[in-house]
Motif scaffolding. Structure first.
Motif, PDB file in Angstrom:
ATOM      1  N   LEU A 119      13.824  -7.784   7.875  1.00  0.00           N
ATOM      2  CA  LEU A 119      14.610  -7.353   6.717  1.00  0.00           C
ATOM      3  C   LEU A 119      14.300  -8.224   5.501  1.00  0.00           C
ATOM      4  CD1 LEU A 119      18.083  -6.673   8.386  1.00  0.00           C
ATOM      5  CD2 LEU A 119      16.595  -4.974   7.301  1.00  0.00           C
ATOM      6  N   GLU A 120      14.120  -9.507   5.702  1.00  0.00           N
ATOM      7  CA  GLU A 120      13.816 -10.411   4.587  1.00  0.00           C
ATOM      8  C   GLU A 120      12.470 -10.102   3.956  1.00  0.00           C
ATOM      9  OE1 GLU A 120      14.140 -14.141   6.553  1.00  0.00           O
ATOM     10  OE2 GLU A 120      16.307 -14.340   6.183  1.00  0.00           O
ATOM     11  N   ARG A 121      11.558  -9.515   4.708  1.00  0.00           N
ATOM     12  CA  ARG A 121      10.256  -9.119   4.168  1.00  0.00           C
ATOM     13  C   ARG A 121      10.338  -7.787   3.431  1.00  0.00           C
ATOM     14  NH1 ARG A 121       7.647 -13.718   4.437  1.00  0.00           N
ATOM     15  NH2 ARG A 121       5.550 -12.832   4.696  1.00  0.00           N
ATOM     16  N   GLY A 122      11.357  -6.976   3.738  1.00  0.00           N
ATOM     17  CA  GLY A 122      11.500  -5.668   3.108  1.00  0.00           C
ATOM     18  C   GLY A 122      11.343  -4.506   4.060  1.00  0.00           C
ATOM     19  N   ARG A 353      -2.929  -9.231   6.670  1.00  0.00           N
ATOM     20  CA  ARG A 353      -2.233  -9.261   5.389  1.00  0.00           C
ATOM     21  C   ARG A 353      -0.711  -9.217   5.550  1.00  0.00           C
ATOM     22  NH1 ARG A 353      -5.070  -4.208   2.575  1.00  0.00           N
ATOM     23  NH2 ARG A 353      -4.646  -3.429   4.686  1.00  0.00           N
ATOM     24  N   THR A 354      -0.021  -9.767   4.563  1.00  0.00           N
ATOM     25  CA  THR A 354       1.429  -9.661   4.518  1.00  0.00           C
ATOM     26  C   THR A 354       1.822  -8.243   4.116  1.00  0.00           C
ATOM     27  OG1 THR A 354       1.610 -10.250   2.182  1.00  0.00           O
ATOM     28  CG2 THR A 354       1.588 -12.061   3.792  1.00  0.00           C
ATOM     29  N   LEU A 355       3.084  -7.920   4.331  1.00  0.00           N
ATOM     30  CA  LEU A 355       3.586  -6.613   3.898  1.00  0.00           C
ATOM     31  C   LEU A 355       3.385  -6.439   2.400  1.00  0.00           C
ATOM     32  CD1 LEU A 355       5.173  -3.967   4.293  1.00  0.00           C
ATOM     33  CD2 LEU A 355       7.286  -5.309   4.064  1.00  0.00           C
ATOM     34  N   ASP A 356       3.671  -7.471   1.628  1.00  0.00           N
ATOM     35  CA  ASP A 356       3.537  -7.370   0.176  1.00  0.00           C
ATOM     36  C   ASP A 356       2.086  -7.129  -0.227  1.00  0.00           C
ATOM     37  OD1 ASP A 356       5.176  -7.661  -2.340  1.00  0.00           O
ATOM     38  OD2 ASP A 356       3.620  -9.148  -2.763  1.00  0.00           O
ATOM     39  N   GLU A 357       1.155  -7.781   0.452  1.00  0.00           N
ATOM     40  CA  GLU A 357      -0.264  -7.579   0.151  1.00  0.00           C
ATOM     41  C   GLU A 357      -0.700  -6.156   0.489  1.00  0.00           C
ATOM     42  OE1 GLU A 357      -2.005 -12.117   0.803  1.00  0.00           O
ATOM     43  OE2 GLU A 357      -1.794 -10.760   2.518  1.00  0.00           O
ATOM     44  N   ILE A 358      -0.219  -5.635   1.606  1.00  0.00           N
ATOM     45  CA  ILE A 358      -0.566  -4.263   1.999  1.00  0.00           C
ATOM     46  C   ILE A 358       0.002  -3.263   1.004  1.00  0.00           C
ATOM     47  CG2 ILE A 358      -0.143  -2.485   3.752  1.00  0.00           C
ATOM     48  CD1 ILE A 358      -0.352  -4.719   5.855  1.00  0.00           C
ATOM     49  N   ILE A 359       1.238  -3.477   0.595  1.00  0.00           N
ATOM     50  CA  ILE A 359       1.837  -2.589  -0.402  1.00  0.00           C
ATOM     51  C   ILE A 359       1.059  -2.654  -1.710  1.00  0.00           C
ATOM     52  CG2 ILE A 359       3.880  -2.290  -1.873  1.00  0.00           C
ATOM     53  CD1 ILE A 359       5.591  -2.902   0.550  1.00  0.00           C
ATOM     54  N   ILE A 368       1.586   5.986  -2.233  1.00  0.00           N
ATOM     55  CA  ILE A 368       2.982   5.616  -2.440  1.00  0.00           C
ATOM     56  C   ILE A 368       3.523   5.004  -1.151  1.00  0.00           C
ATOM     57  CG2 ILE A 368       5.281   6.406  -3.109  1.00  0.00           C
ATOM     58  CD1 ILE A 368       3.963   8.865  -4.371  1.00  0.00           C
ATOM     59  N   PRO A 369       3.718   3.685  -1.103  1.00  0.00           N
ATOM     60  CA  PRO A 369       4.301   3.072   0.093  1.00  0.00           C
ATOM     61  C   PRO A 369       5.721   3.588   0.309  1.00  0.00           C
ATOM     62  CG  PRO A 369       3.307   1.425  -1.355  1.00  0.00           C
ATOM     63  CD  PRO A 369       3.397   2.689  -2.138  1.00  0.00           C
ATOM     64  N   SER A 370       6.068   3.873   1.548  1.00  0.00           N
ATOM     65  CA  SER A 370       7.363   4.471   1.841  1.00  0.00           C
ATOM     66  C   SER A 370       8.030   3.792   3.025  1.00  0.00           C
ATOM     67  CB  SER A 370       7.193   5.968   2.136  1.00  0.00           C
ATOM     68  OG  SER A 370       8.425   6.547   2.533  1.00  0.00           O
ATOM     69  N   PHE A 371       9.340   3.586   2.893  1.00  0.00           N
ATOM     70  CA  PHE A 371      10.161   3.096   4.002  1.00  0.00           C
ATOM     71  C   PHE A 371      11.193   4.156   4.390  1.00  0.00           C
ATOM     72  CE2 PHE A 371       8.652  -0.611   1.699  1.00  0.00           C
ATOM     73  CZ  PHE A 371       8.224  -1.455   2.712  1.00  0.00           C
ATOM     74  N   CYS A 372      10.947   5.377   4.018  1.00  0.00           N
ATOM     75  CA  CYS A 372      11.923   6.443   4.189  1.00  0.00           C
ATOM     76  C   CYS A 372      12.133   6.794   5.662  1.00  0.00           C
ATOM     77  CB  CYS A 372      11.468   7.686   3.420  1.00  0.00           C
ATOM     78  SG  CYS A 372      12.561   9.102   3.635  1.00  0.00           S
ATOM     79  N   ALA A 373      13.370   7.082   6.010  1.00  0.00           N
ATOM     80  CA  ALA A 373      13.718   7.612   7.334  1.00  0.00           C
ATOM     81  C   ALA A 373      14.705   8.752   7.178  1.00  0.00           C
ATOM     82  CB  ALA A 373      14.306   6.516   8.215  1.00  0.00           C
ATOM     83  N   ALA A 414       9.417  -7.500  -3.852  1.00  0.00           N
ATOM     84  CA  ALA A 414       8.010  -7.559  -4.267  1.00  0.00           C
ATOM     85  C   ALA A 414       7.683  -8.816  -5.070  1.00  0.00           C
ATOM     86  CB  ALA A 414       7.655  -6.326  -5.095  1.00  0.00           C
ATOM     87  N   SER A 415       6.427  -9.256  -4.949  1.00  0.00           N
ATOM     88  CA  SER A 415       5.909 -10.321  -5.790  1.00  0.00           C
ATOM     89  C   SER A 415       5.736  -9.767  -7.209  1.00  0.00           C
ATOM     90  CB  SER A 415       4.566 -10.801  -5.254  1.00  0.00           C
ATOM     91  OG  SER A 415       3.624  -9.733  -5.245  1.00  0.00           O
ATOM     92  N   PRO A 416       5.660 -10.637  -8.221  1.00  0.00           N
ATOM     93  CA  PRO A 416       5.577 -10.151  -9.606  1.00  0.00           C
ATOM     94  C   PRO A 416       4.421  -9.174  -9.844  1.00  0.00           C
ATOM     95  CG  PRO A 416       6.075 -12.485  -9.585  1.00  0.00           C
ATOM     96  CD  PRO A 416       5.800 -12.107  -8.162  1.00  0.00           C
TER      97      PRO A 416
END
Length: 457
Positions: A119-122, A353-359, A368-373, A414-416
């Motif tokens: 969860l902390e990663r997103g 890669r980290t999640l942020d790097e992949i996104i 479009i990265p999606s976390f939809c359920a 997300a990172s800047p």
């Protein structure tokens, strides 16, 4: 092996070698109309070696993927809760007789700690994974409950899918009642004699029980099923066609096929001296992914972090619609800094890669990265989902919800650099929506700005 006519599949492979360029072109034209391909059609495409024709296959796969799912790519993370296992699969680090693997079964506090890390990663979607043990379903249900209850402010896991050993109908009902999304199980290989060699002892040594587990899951009311083979155990052409044959059986027996197909290739595992009997080259792997996309255009396709970053980035354009991100393949692995350093990993990770790097990479390639359920919670599952996916209508809901979940990620995690690029992508993507959808998206975005999370249509 049940439902698999090995002789017919071998004949299809032999006859498909004779397919003409005109016949291949006709098959690709059929696929572009989103029609389900026959086994004969798929065999013909799998046998193509000519570069010009292969490029046409890739182009058709790109078209079909865009037509059905649009530009969105769903992200999830595996969460291993136990690596105890009673089977002795020759290629797996979790096999019962592997003395080098440190056995772990997470307790409640560890499950919640691992969930909180994600969860902390997103992350918002989890694939829960466990080895095969007797009486495991009650442990699975308890773990599911703990994962759903964990919170990080307004954030929680939206959906848990599960990869576990075959269960009985009443046990599958318990998973359904616990709120799982998709039940995932891989046949590993559909070649009977190879299967029996690879799985010499334990419950997994019965290939028909593994095949029947999907039937039992459907009978228990789980209408989203994930399936796949482990590429490298046998001829990729045979296993691909056999899996498609299994899908044909499911469609006739239950009216729907799988919700997702996974395409893992064997990776090295500690404590094994297993040599891959049928290595699948990168070119052949790319082809089989494209052919599966064309063969079952409405089915989601999953690619794990076994593959390299470069391969995953490319294959998202040829059929892959879901990818794992920043994965760990051991119980408690999210407490370890190195993906492959634990003494209890199931297999080696290719994409580090980290999640942020992949996104960030997905955004740079206009995905479009999606976390939809949302479909699970709107009961767009099973036949209801397929009724939208088959004519290519599901992408409108997918694309809208993907933009909503992307803004949530950008605002909170997300990172800047990724945040700036992501807002730019949203600005471009919203232009493709009709006026009504744009107004509705504005309403959702204003709510997110006020702190609302987990909204969807």
């Amino acid at each position: 092996m049940k439902h698999i006519n090995a002789g017919k599949i071998s004949d299809l492979i032999g006859n498909a070698a004779k397919a003409s360029e005109a016949e291949v072109e006709a098959i690709l034209a059929k696929s572009r109309s989103l029609k389900r391909l026959s086994l004969e059609d798929s065999a013909a495409l799998l046998m193509v070696e000519d570069k010009a024709l292969l490029d046409k296959i890739f182009s058709a796969a790109y078209f079909v993927k865009e037509k059905v799912y649009g530009r969105r790519v769903v992200l999830f993370a595996p969460l291993y809760i136990s690596n105890f296992c009673v089977n002795k699969c020759l290629y797996c680090a979790f096999r019962a007789d592997n003395k080098l693997t440190k056995r772990r079964r997470l307790d409640i506090s560890q499950i919640r700690q691992q969930t909180r890390f994600l969860l902390e990663r997103g992350h918002k979607r989890i694939l829960m994974v466990a080895g095969e043990v007797n009486g495991g379903v009650d442990f699975y249900v308890q773990a599911i409950r703990e994962i759903y209850e964990e919170r990080l402010g307004a954030h929680a896991i939206k959906r848990i899918n599960i990869n576990c050993a075959p269960l009985e109908v009443d046990e599958f009902r318990k998973l359904k009642e616990a709120g799982i999304g998709t039940y995932q199980i891989f046949q590993e290989t559909y070649h009977d004699s190879t299967y029996r060699i690879m799985h010499p002892t334990g419950p997994k040594s019965d290939p028909d029980n593994r095949i029947d587990s999907i039937d039992r899951a459907f009978q228990a009311g789980i209408d989203d099923i994930g399936m796949g083979v482990l590429y490298g155990l046998y001829d990729y052409r045979f296993d691909t066609l056999a899996m498609l044959s299994h899908i044909e059986y499911l469609e006739k027996a239950f009216g729907i096929g799988p919700h997702t197909i996974s395409v893992p290739r064997i990776e090295p595992a500690q404590g094994t001296e297993f040599k891959i009997p049928y290595p699948v080259s990168d070119d052949d792997f790319k082809k089989l992914v494209a052919v599966l996309r064309l063969s079952v255009p409405y089915t989601g396709m999953i690619l794990s972090t076994r593959e390299t970053a470069e391969a995953r980035d490319e294959l998202c354009g040829f059929g892959i619609s879901q990818i794992s991100a920043e994965s760990r393949t051991s119980p408690g692995g999210y407490s370890c800094a190195d993906n492959n350093a634990d003494s209890d990993v199931q297999f080696c990770i290719g994409d580090q890669r980290t999640l942020d790097e992949i996104i960030g990479t997905l955004i740079s390639k206009d995905f479009i990265p999606s976390f939809c359920a949302a479909c699970y919670r709107r009961e767009r599952t099973g036949e209801a989902f397929m009724n939208l996916a088959k004519p290519g209508l599901i992408k409108d809901k997918c694309s809208f919800n993907a933009l909503v979940t992307l803004k949530e990620y950008l605002d909170d995690f997300a990172s800047p650099g990724v945040k700036k690029a992501g807002y730019g992508l949203i600005g471009q993507a919203r232009k493709s929506l009709d006026e009504r959808a744009q107004l509705e998206l504005n309403t959702f975005f204003r709510a997110i700005d006020k702190g609302v999370r987990d909204a969807y249509v």
